[in-house]
Design a protein around this motif. Structure first.
Motif, PDB file in Angstrom:
ATOM      1  N   GLU A 245     -84.094  54.253  36.700  1.00  0.00           N
ATOM      2  CA  GLU A 245     -82.908  54.057  38.010  1.00  0.00           C
ATOM      3  C   GLU A 245     -82.733  53.796  38.627  1.00  0.00           C
ATOM      4  OE1 GLU A 245     -82.750  58.618  37.014  1.00  0.00           O
ATOM      5  OE2 GLU A 245     -81.148  57.899  35.296  1.00  0.00           O
ATOM      6  N   PHE A 349     -79.542  59.535  25.573  1.00  0.00           N
ATOM      7  CA  PHE A 349     -79.558  59.946  26.898  1.00  0.00           C
ATOM      8  C   PHE A 349     -78.254  61.157  26.631  1.00  0.00           C
ATOM      9  CE2 PHE A 349     -76.521  60.176  30.541  1.00  0.00           C
ATOM     10  CZ  PHE A 349     -77.420  59.665  31.393  1.00  0.00           C
ATOM     11  N   ARG A 375     -82.132  50.284  29.271  1.00  0.00           N
ATOM     12  CA  ARG A 375     -80.886  50.420  29.522  1.00  0.00           C
ATOM     13  C   ARG A 375     -80.227  50.279  27.942  1.00  0.00           C
ATOM     14  NH1 ARG A 375     -79.238  50.084  34.445  1.00  0.00           N
ATOM     15  NH2 ARG A 375     -79.607  48.946  35.636  1.00  0.00           N
ATOM     16  N   PHE A 376     -79.791  50.941  27.897  1.00  0.00           N
ATOM     17  CA  PHE A 376     -78.451  51.443  26.742  1.00  0.00           C
ATOM     18  C   PHE A 376     -77.479  51.627  26.962  1.00  0.00           C
ATOM     19  CE2 PHE A 376     -77.655  53.613  22.334  1.00  0.00           C
ATOM     20  CZ  PHE A 376     -78.285  52.921  21.616  1.00  0.00           C
ATOM     21  N   ASP A 377     -76.306  50.780  26.829  1.00  0.00           N
ATOM     22  CA  ASP A 377     -75.228  51.504  26.567  1.00  0.00           C
ATOM     23  C   ASP A 377     -74.706  51.795  28.452  1.00  0.00           C
ATOM     24  OD1 ASP A 377     -74.804  50.895  24.919  1.00  0.00           O
ATOM     25  OD2 ASP A 377     -74.345  52.973  23.431  1.00  0.00           O
ATOM     26  N   GLY A 378     -75.234  50.865  29.172  1.00  0.00           N
ATOM     27  CA  GLY A 378     -75.001  51.377  30.667  1.00  0.00           C
ATOM     28  C   GLY A 378     -76.200  52.646  31.428  1.00  0.00           C
ATOM     29  N   ARG A 379     -76.843  53.186  30.643  1.00  0.00           N
ATOM     30  CA  ARG A 379     -78.018  54.061  30.988  1.00  0.00           C
ATOM     31  C   ARG A 379     -78.777  53.767  30.539  1.00  0.00           C
ATOM     32  NH1 ARG A 379     -73.383  58.100  28.780  1.00  0.00           N
ATOM     33  NH2 ARG A 379     -71.597  57.465  30.201  1.00  0.00           N
ATOM     34  N   ILE A 380     -79.798  54.395  31.508  1.00  0.00           N
ATOM     35  CA  ILE A 380     -81.252  54.543  31.198  1.00  0.00           C
ATOM     36  C   ILE A 380     -81.808  55.739  30.200  1.00  0.00           C
ATOM     37  CG2 ILE A 380     -84.449  54.499  32.000  1.00  0.00           C
ATOM     38  CD1 ILE A 380     -82.303  51.923  33.558  1.00  0.00           C
TER      39      ILE A 380
ATOM     40  N   GLY B 244     -68.257  47.787  32.592  1.00  0.00           N
ATOM     41  CA  GLY B 244     -69.500  48.671  33.557  1.00  0.00           C
ATOM     42  C   GLY B 244     -71.133  48.585  33.186  1.00  0.00           C
ATOM     43  N   GLU B 245     -70.848  49.434  31.810  1.00  0.00           N
ATOM     44  CA  GLU B 245     -72.006  49.785  31.034  1.00  0.00           C
ATOM     45  C   GLU B 245     -72.139  48.698  29.766  1.00  0.00           C
ATOM     46  OE1 GLU B 245     -70.408  53.606  28.847  1.00  0.00           O
ATOM     47  OE2 GLU B 245     -71.117  55.107  31.116  1.00  0.00           O
ATOM     48  N   GLN B 246     -71.660  47.910  30.340  1.00  0.00           N
ATOM     49  CA  GLN B 246     -72.386  46.300  29.481  1.00  0.00           C
ATOM     50  C   GLN B 246     -73.333  45.499  30.675  1.00  0.00           C
ATOM     51  OE1 GLN B 246     -70.937  45.187  26.176  1.00  0.00           O
ATOM     52  NE2 GLN B 246     -70.101  46.794  25.858  1.00  0.00           N
ATOM     53  N   ASP B 247     -74.671  45.983  29.823  1.00  0.00           N
ATOM     54  CA  ASP B 247     -75.807  45.710  30.417  1.00  0.00           C
ATOM     55  C   ASP B 247     -75.931  44.359  29.928  1.00  0.00           C
ATOM     56  OD1 ASP B 247     -76.638  48.068  31.099  1.00  0.00           O
ATOM     57  OD2 ASP B 247     -77.378  48.511  28.995  1.00  0.00           O
ATOM     58  N   PHE B 349     -71.123  60.524  38.090  1.00  0.00           N
ATOM     59  CA  PHE B 349     -70.787  60.550  37.281  1.00  0.00           C
ATOM     60  C   PHE B 349     -71.450  62.036  36.766  1.00  0.00           C
ATOM     61  CE2 PHE B 349     -74.229  60.476  34.070  1.00  0.00           C
ATOM     62  CZ  PHE B 349     -73.616  59.363  33.079  1.00  0.00           C
ATOM     63  N   ARG B 375     -72.790  50.823  40.554  1.00  0.00           N
ATOM     64  CA  ARG B 375     -74.216  51.400  39.362  1.00  0.00           C
ATOM     65  C   ARG B 375     -74.403  52.660  40.682  1.00  0.00           C
ATOM     66  NH1 ARG B 375     -76.531  50.442  35.342  1.00  0.00           N
ATOM     67  NH2 ARG B 375     -76.358  47.864  34.320  1.00  0.00           N
ATOM     68  N   ASP B 377     -77.495  55.667  40.776  1.00  0.00           N
ATOM     69  CA  ASP B 377     -78.866  55.980  40.375  1.00  0.00           C
ATOM     70  C   ASP B 377     -78.723  55.933  39.266  1.00  0.00           C
ATOM     71  OD1 ASP B 377     -78.804  56.624  43.257  1.00  0.00           O
ATOM     72  OD2 ASP B 377     -77.971  59.289  42.893  1.00  0.00           O
ATOM     73  N   GLY B 378     -78.995  54.717  38.361  1.00  0.00           N
ATOM     74  CA  GLY B 378     -79.215  53.992  37.409  1.00  0.00           C
ATOM     75  C   GLY B 378     -77.972  54.401  36.611  1.00  0.00           C
ATOM     76  N   ARG B 379     -76.790  54.978  37.132  1.00  0.00           N
ATOM     77  CA  ARG B 379     -75.888  55.399  35.724  1.00  0.00           C
ATOM     78  C   ARG B 379     -74.600  54.434  36.505  1.00  0.00           C
ATOM     79  NH1 ARG B 379     -77.404  60.815  35.010  1.00  0.00           N
ATOM     80  NH2 ARG B 379     -79.665  60.738  34.926  1.00  0.00           N
ATOM     81  N   ILE B 380     -73.785  54.582  35.799  1.00  0.00           N
ATOM     82  CA  ILE B 380     -72.598  53.569  35.924  1.00  0.00           C
ATOM     83  C   ILE B 380     -71.189  54.633  36.634  1.00  0.00           C
ATOM     84  CG2 ILE B 380     -70.455  52.472  35.232  1.00  0.00           C
ATOM     85  CD1 ILE B 380     -72.783  50.168  35.565  1.00  0.00           C
TER      86      ILE B 380
END
Lengths: 483, 483
Positions: A245, A349, A375-380, B244-247, B349, B375, B377-380
């Motif tokens: 993250e 997640f 990273r998976f769909d924008g999350r760790i 945003g979540e499209q890594d 988030f 981004r 803390d690792g999230r969008i």
């Protein structure tokens, strides 16, 4: 065995193939008819006898088209093959016929800012070597980086090293375009871009032959290999998740491997691995060194190894860290203990750490934990590639079921079909494309249940068994004694 | 006004400064004593009279040290300044004294793979221009890219363009190292790396003078500017979040701006912006073009503009998209309607879209929505930079309170202190470092409440008013009539 005994007109095929190199020696054909399916005791039992009848080694796109046209004319199945580093029999010809070895199509055609175009048979490490002069490298690679082909990775892989920054091959943008050949009387060449690439990526070559690929590149700064030790497994997993993250710390790998796996199987790193410690493997960019050190100091962690801190003499004997991770973890265990096998799971997640803890407590020593953060769909979150101390296929199925009951999806590596190894449902897009690109169903038969058996009930708990596999296995048994 | 009337010994200071250029002309000093604080009607009222007594323009590190030593000897406050593009009075000398203009320290010292070292006064766009030959650029920049200095960005900014991929300046790894000077009898030079950089980043120069910075670089592929229109505001926000979540889609900006803001204030893009449409501004890498198009086609979206599809003639008159985003959105609104102001919020988030919808419904036309996806803390998730149709300071405070009551933290841009503009609490690390690096409290007085007023109660609902500001304002009023 005489050629007449074969179900396919191999002699007629050879007459049509002209200048294209082929191989019919049964031992060599058999060798080119397998991959690393033997990681799975189930697949080993099911697929051990599989062999094609002939291997073709075209060296050009025209050669591939000629092979496809000839096989189409004679209704001979074609199973494409890269370097044979898959684990689910992706490149194994369940119905015999021709194995299309694409290793001769190995040219890197073009390198630009952020992109490379290469032929499908090019070895991944060779592509990176060609890109090095421009300071670039591929975003993603499997742990078989030094042996796998890029086409095989796209056709049969899902992500791997680099997924902690870029997600997986399924993500829009991780494959820029694919050049494919169809299986028709006059095979066509198609260029797929955008989401069209998903019709043939991870389709095992069942609905088109990948001839050339265009992939995105990332900067190549070199990577520091670091191993961090933890007394507590849950803390190792929490550290890995939190490091994932950290948006500004550039990294290519974060793996968590429970004791005693590292100590038992990472033989060449053994001296860095005190007994009892769970480890986190990290590949981090040199520019992030100080940030990574600051981050790690916040944890109850023991730095065990850093590739940039050992001398060149000491480093020489050590494999790169990615060859301890992903399915190389399993490989290293198998080399020491051939009874080991593994599983592939996803911890969804945001519950990944709780689920990891629950399954780890529940299955303990029988299923030593191995997590790969991505990273998976924008999350760790993390995939699991746990080792399994194998006892029986029945127990293996129980372990799968237990995961699923806890809400942990399993991508079963003990299945050779696309659907059973994936989301247990028909991929309508891939199926539709197969109708267009392989109307006779000659490409890699037996791998797409939706094609062979449209009414198969994925919920019924039965494993799909391809009829051709049984027929071929019987023929192979007959020929095996003669060979 | 005679020099004797001043509270500080400016004449004595000049005698000590030798070859360093200074400026005392009141109009010019006043100009160098302000930033874009006037975006806030509250700060405009409070700070309009602020001015230093003298500006120094050192051209080297030695010059900076000489200025600091001289000011320390005479107990003259020093307020460092880059290009003056801040919005909260960061570079405004509340207690008068010397303004340290660092624009003369503008050299780019060293460019390597993934890193650049530059002096604090270098303009951000100039650093990128110097890095272009190596195919690299800074990860992050403010919308004032073409005018802001890198030192000012680090001392007073938080992130901006690029945060959708890299998080913010607060994230470990987004500042590699800082070279700073302390405010002591013999000023020291310190090099900070890892998490040490956080002691002086976003501290407004209250606890050390940033002289040189080392920043990470990303590949410079060029960016495509795209504007996408949506009839439904919630769908625009959902699209932006999902993009945003499209890594694997490389991007540098995702902004959502509610109608009628784009149509009313983005004058040079006006013809691309049909009435009533909410817009999403996207900067996407050319390699991701096809993936971006595929992704966008899945939505009920109307592509309105693409910089790579307009001719060079048409493109010439258009500002880059980042100059419609972040605080340039506010600036463009202010140019048309001077009564506009704004807010800075964070939508936490995972509830960001629900909270956005709730506040948008609640405050409707009075507070037109502007979201910047990042981004975090690792999230969008997204920050809000909503415009406010200003009526009174009291109503402005009500709007702040309403956000906070809904669980939307506000980083109040109508406050000039670090704490009130931030997390409303003492930053113990920054305070401890100030004790070491500025024991006399001469650096940028009045900005760190914890130093000036350790017992201040952030929960009491009062705004902090720096005593020196009142004293200085009175002096300034007196001199203002004489000037």
């Amino acid at each position: 065995m005489s050629p007449e005994a074969r179900p396919y007109d191999i002699a007629g095929l050879k007459a049509r193939l002209g200048g294209i190199r082929t191989e019919e020696n049964p031992a060599l054909v058999r060798q080119k008819s397998r991959d690393f399916y033997w990681y799975s005791p189930t697949l080993k039992r099911q697929l051990d006898a599989v062999s094609g009848d002939i291997v073709a080694f075209p060296a050009s796109e025209e050669g591939v088209l000629a092979v496809l046209a000839a096989c189409h004319a004679l209704a001979i199945p074609v199973t494409p093959r890269g370097a044979g580093t898959g684990n689910y029999g992706q490149a194994m010809p369940l119905d015999g016929g021709l194995v299309l070895d694409l290793s001769g199509l190995d040219r890197v055609r073009e390198i630009g800012p952020g992109r490379v175009r290469a032929q499908a048979g090019a070895i991944i490490a060779d592509i990176d070597a060609a890109c090095a002069a421009s300071g670039q490298e591929l975003r993603l690679h499997p742990s078989t980086y030094r042996t796998a082909s890029i086409g095989g990775f796209i056709a049969g892989g899902s992500g791997g090293v680099g997924s902690i920054s870029w997600g997986g091959l399924r993500d829009l943008g991780n494959i820029l375009s694919l050049r494919i050949a169809t299986m028709e009387a006059s095979p066509r060449i198609l260029e797929l871009t955008g989401e069209e690439v998903q019709t043939v990526s991870h389709a095992y070559g069942t609905n088109g032959i990948i001839i050339e690929v265009e992939m995105p590149l990332a900067p190549a700064y070199g990577w520091i290999d670091a191993i961090i030790g933890f007394e507590d497994f849950a803390e190792a997993a929490a550290y890995a998740n939190a490091l994932g993250e950290q948006d500004a710390i550039l990294k290519k790998l974060i793996s968590v491997i429970a004791a005693p796996v590292p100590q038992s199987y990472f033989l060449r790193h053994r001296k860095y691995l005190p007994d009892g410690l769970h480890v986190v493997l990290v590949m981090v960019a040199p520019i992030a060194r100080a940030a990574f050190e600051s981050f790690t100091r916040r944890w109850n962690a023991r730095p065990l190894f850093r590739s940039d801190l050992v001398g060149p003499e000491e480093a020489k004997g050590l494999p790169p860290l990615y060859e301890l991770a992903w399915n190389h973890t399993t490989l290293r265990a198998l080399r020491v203990d051939p009874s080991i096998t593994y599983l592939q799971t996803l911890y969804p997640f945001p519950d990944q750490l709780a689920l990891v803890a629950r399954i780890h407590e529940r299955l303990g020593d029988e299923v030593p934990a191995h997590l790969e953060f991505v990273r998976f769909d924008g999350r760790i979150t993390c995939f699991g590639l746990p080792l399994i101390r194998f006892t029986s296929e029945q127990r293996l199925e129980e372990i799968v079921t237990l995961h699923e009951q806890l809400g942990i999806p399993v991508f079963n590596p003990h299945r050779y079909t696309l659907e059973e190894g994936g989301m247990k449902q028909t991929d309508a897009v891939q199926l539709a494309f197969k109708r267009e690109a392989d109307p006779q169903g000659l490409l890699n038969p037996g791998k797409m249940i939706a094609w062979d058996h449209p009414d198969f009930d994925f919920g019924a708990g039965r494993t799909y068994l391809f009829p051709g596999l049984q027929r071929h296995a019987a023929a192979s048994d007959a020929t095996g004694s003669a060979a």
